[in-house]
Design a protein around this motif. Structure first.
Motif, PDB file in Angstrom:
ATOM      1  N   LEU A 117       0.764  -1.293   0.082  1.00  0.00           N
ATOM      2  CA  LEU A 117       0.031  -0.011   0.070  1.00  0.00           C
ATOM      3  C   LEU A 117       0.793   1.166   0.038  1.00  0.00           C
ATOM      4  N   VAL A 118       2.032   1.345  -0.083  1.00  0.00           N
ATOM      5  CA  VAL A 118       2.858   2.473   0.011  1.00  0.00           C
ATOM      6  C   VAL A 118       2.679   3.439  -1.330  1.00  0.00           C
ATOM      7  N   GLY A 119       2.594   2.778  -2.342  1.00  0.00           N
ATOM      8  CA  GLY A 119       2.343   3.576  -3.612  1.00  0.00           C
ATOM      9  C   GLY A 119       0.698   4.074  -3.680  1.00  0.00           C
ATOM     10  N   GLU A 120      -0.100   3.226  -2.920  1.00  0.00           N
ATOM     11  CA  GLU A 120      -1.525   3.963  -2.793  1.00  0.00           C
ATOM     12  C   GLU A 120      -1.446   5.164  -2.019  1.00  0.00           C
ATOM     13  N   TRP A 121      -0.628   5.042  -0.817  1.00  0.00           N
ATOM     14  CA  TRP A 121      -0.710   5.894   0.222  1.00  0.00           C
ATOM     15  C   TRP A 121       0.208   7.293  -0.397  1.00  0.00           C
ATOM     16  N   HIS A 122       1.039   7.185  -1.249  1.00  0.00           N
ATOM     17  CA  HIS A 122       1.879   8.110  -1.781  1.00  0.00           C
ATOM     18  C   HIS A 122       0.818   9.016  -2.802  1.00  0.00           C
ATOM     19  N   GLU A 123      -0.016   8.437  -3.499  1.00  0.00           N
ATOM     20  CA  GLU A 123      -0.995   9.075  -4.401  1.00  0.00           C
ATOM     21  C   GLU A 123      -1.802   9.592  -3.587  1.00  0.00           C
ATOM     22  N   ALA A 124      -2.413   8.926  -2.575  1.00  0.00           N
ATOM     23  CA  ALA A 124      -3.761   9.640  -1.903  1.00  0.00           C
ATOM     24  C   ALA A 124      -3.038  10.986  -1.152  1.00  0.00           C
ATOM     25  N   ALA A 125      -1.774  10.745  -0.376  1.00  0.00           N
ATOM     26  CA  ALA A 125      -1.443  11.839   0.380  1.00  0.00           C
ATOM     27  C   ALA A 125      -0.905  13.136  -0.629  1.00  0.00           C
ATOM     28  N   LEU A 126      -0.397  12.657  -1.889  1.00  0.00           N
ATOM     29  CA  LEU A 126      -0.162  13.828  -2.884  1.00  0.00           C
ATOM     30  C   LEU A 126      -1.361  14.540  -3.327  1.00  0.00           C
ATOM     31  N   ARG A 127      -2.478  14.000  -3.392  1.00  0.00           N
ATOM     32  CA  ARG A 127      -3.511  14.537  -3.801  1.00  0.00           C
ATOM     33  C   ARG A 127      -4.201  15.379  -2.680  1.00  0.00           C
ATOM     34  N   GLU A 128      -4.145  14.703  -1.674  1.00  0.00           N
ATOM     35  CA  GLU A 128      -4.763  15.448  -0.230  1.00  0.00           C
ATOM     36  C   GLU A 128      -4.036  16.707   0.026  1.00  0.00           C
ATOM     37  N   PHE A 129      -2.695  16.786  -0.176  1.00  0.00           N
ATOM     38  CA  PHE A 129      -1.864  17.668   0.259  1.00  0.00           C
ATOM     39  C   PHE A 129      -2.164  18.916  -0.848  1.00  0.00           C
ATOM     40  N   VAL A 130      -2.569  18.859  -2.226  1.00  0.00           N
ATOM     41  CA  VAL A 130      -2.712  19.749  -3.032  1.00  0.00           C
ATOM     42  C   VAL A 130      -4.320  20.216  -2.755  1.00  0.00           C
ATOM     43  N   ARG A 131      -5.106  19.270  -2.405  1.00  0.00           N
ATOM     44  CA  ARG A 131      -6.461  19.471  -2.634  1.00  0.00           C
ATOM     45  C   ARG A 131      -6.888  20.435  -1.239  1.00  0.00           C
ATOM     46  N   ASN A 132      -6.192  19.999  -0.042  1.00  0.00           N
ATOM     47  CA  ASN A 132      -6.628  20.375   1.212  1.00  0.00           C
ATOM     48  C   ASN A 132      -5.878  21.420   2.054  1.00  0.00           C
ATOM     49  N   GLU A 133      -6.551  22.463   2.126  1.00  0.00           N
ATOM     50  CA  GLU A 133      -5.685  23.768   2.500  1.00  0.00           C
ATOM     51  C   GLU A 133      -5.381  23.656   4.184  1.00  0.00           C
ATOM     52  N   HIS A 134      -6.076  22.830   4.922  1.00  0.00           N
ATOM     53  CA  HIS A 134      -5.934  22.697   6.260  1.00  0.00           C
ATOM     54  C   HIS A 134      -4.550  22.608   6.706  1.00  0.00           C
ATOM     55  N   LEU A 135      -3.961  23.653   7.540  1.00  0.00           N
ATOM     56  CA  LEU A 135      -2.656  23.679   7.813  1.00  0.00           C
ATOM     57  C   LEU A 135      -2.027  22.413   8.396  1.00  0.00           C
ATOM     58  N   ASP A 136      -2.672  21.599   9.447  1.00  0.00           N
ATOM     59  CA  ASP A 136      -2.089  20.798  10.018  1.00  0.00           C
ATOM     60  C   ASP A 136      -2.072  19.553   9.030  1.00  0.00           C
TER      61      ASP A 136
END
Length: 241
Positions: A173-192
């Motif tokens: 699941l490392v690849g799946e995590w990296h893709e989801a985290a990348l998209r979340e970083f771009v999409r989600n403006e929440h600072l934390d």
């Protein structure tokens, strides 16, 4: 399972990461929720600790819970099925990004890499912003190499860490995590969320399929122009690395 040296290990890891700013404290206070998570850990694992803290004694009580969990794990228990959910919830809501290992590690030993990482990935995708940030902090410890341990899950056919390692690939699941985290970083403006995702996020295009290269560029641009000093500092280290 040796977990008594967690605090020392965490401090050593922090000193080794010279040049990196420390991850700032959270902007959203979830301490009361974490205390409820600890109460669930006590109840499900039958730890020898008071079921709730006295007023004003929350910090000391939290230390007692952590110590009782370490002691229980040294006794090589078979963890009940219900322990998985409470350990993962405590890991996600732990306000300390170093000591959350104390909840991730026994879950890994008893239930394996895939189940732990699936839970964290689901939390990243569907949780609250507080949970998304916590899942990113806990993900770091999901890569721990597991030592031989008598900690297991009740009713499991997996007897010991050798069989668990053979059945559950550490890279799962490392690849799946990296893709989801990348998209979340771009999409989600929440600072934390952005602060917690960034340290574990590869920012090389070679780490992703071609269809995500534009998203990598967007993540770097967002981080470099971000008003938060930690994010701006961190991205330059990662892009150079």
């Amino acid at each position: 399972m040796a977990v008594d040296g967690d605090e020392t290990t965490a401090r050593g890891a922090a000193s080794a990461a010279q040049g990196f700013m420390a991850l700032p404290g959270r902007t959203e206070d979830g301490r009361q929720l974490f205390l409820r998570c600890l109460a669930d850990v006590i109840r499900v694992l039958s730890l020898d600790v008071a079921p709730e803290p006295d007023a004003g004694d929350e910090r000391q009580w939290s230390r007692h819970v952590r110590g009782a969990l370490r002691k229980a794990c040294r006794q090589e228990p078979e963890l009940p099925e219900a322990s998985f959910g409470v350990l993962m919830k405590a890991a996600v809501h732990d306000p300390d990004p170093s000591f959350n290992r104390q909840f991730v590690e026994p879950a890994l030993h008893a239930f394996g890499y895939r189940r732990v990482r699936s839970a964290l990935l689901d939390c990243l995708r569907t949780g609250t912003d507080l949970e998304r940030a916590g899942a990113a902090r806990a993900w770091y410890w999901s890569a721990l190499p597991l030592r031989p341990s008598g900690v297991g899950a009740e009713g499991s056919d997996i007897g010991g860490q050798a069989e668990a390692a053979a059945a559950d690939d550490r890279s799962v699941l490392v690849g799946e995590w990296h893709e989801a985290a990348l998209r979340e970083f771009v999409r989600n403006e929440h600072l934390d969320v952005r602060r917690c995702i960034l340290p574990g996020l590869p920012l090389r295009k070679s780490a992703y399929p071609p269809e995500l290269h534009d998203v990598v560029e967007a993540a770097v641009m967002i981080a470099r122009s971000h008003p938060d000093e930690y994010i701006r500092h961190r991205v330059e280290h990662q892009v150079r690395g």
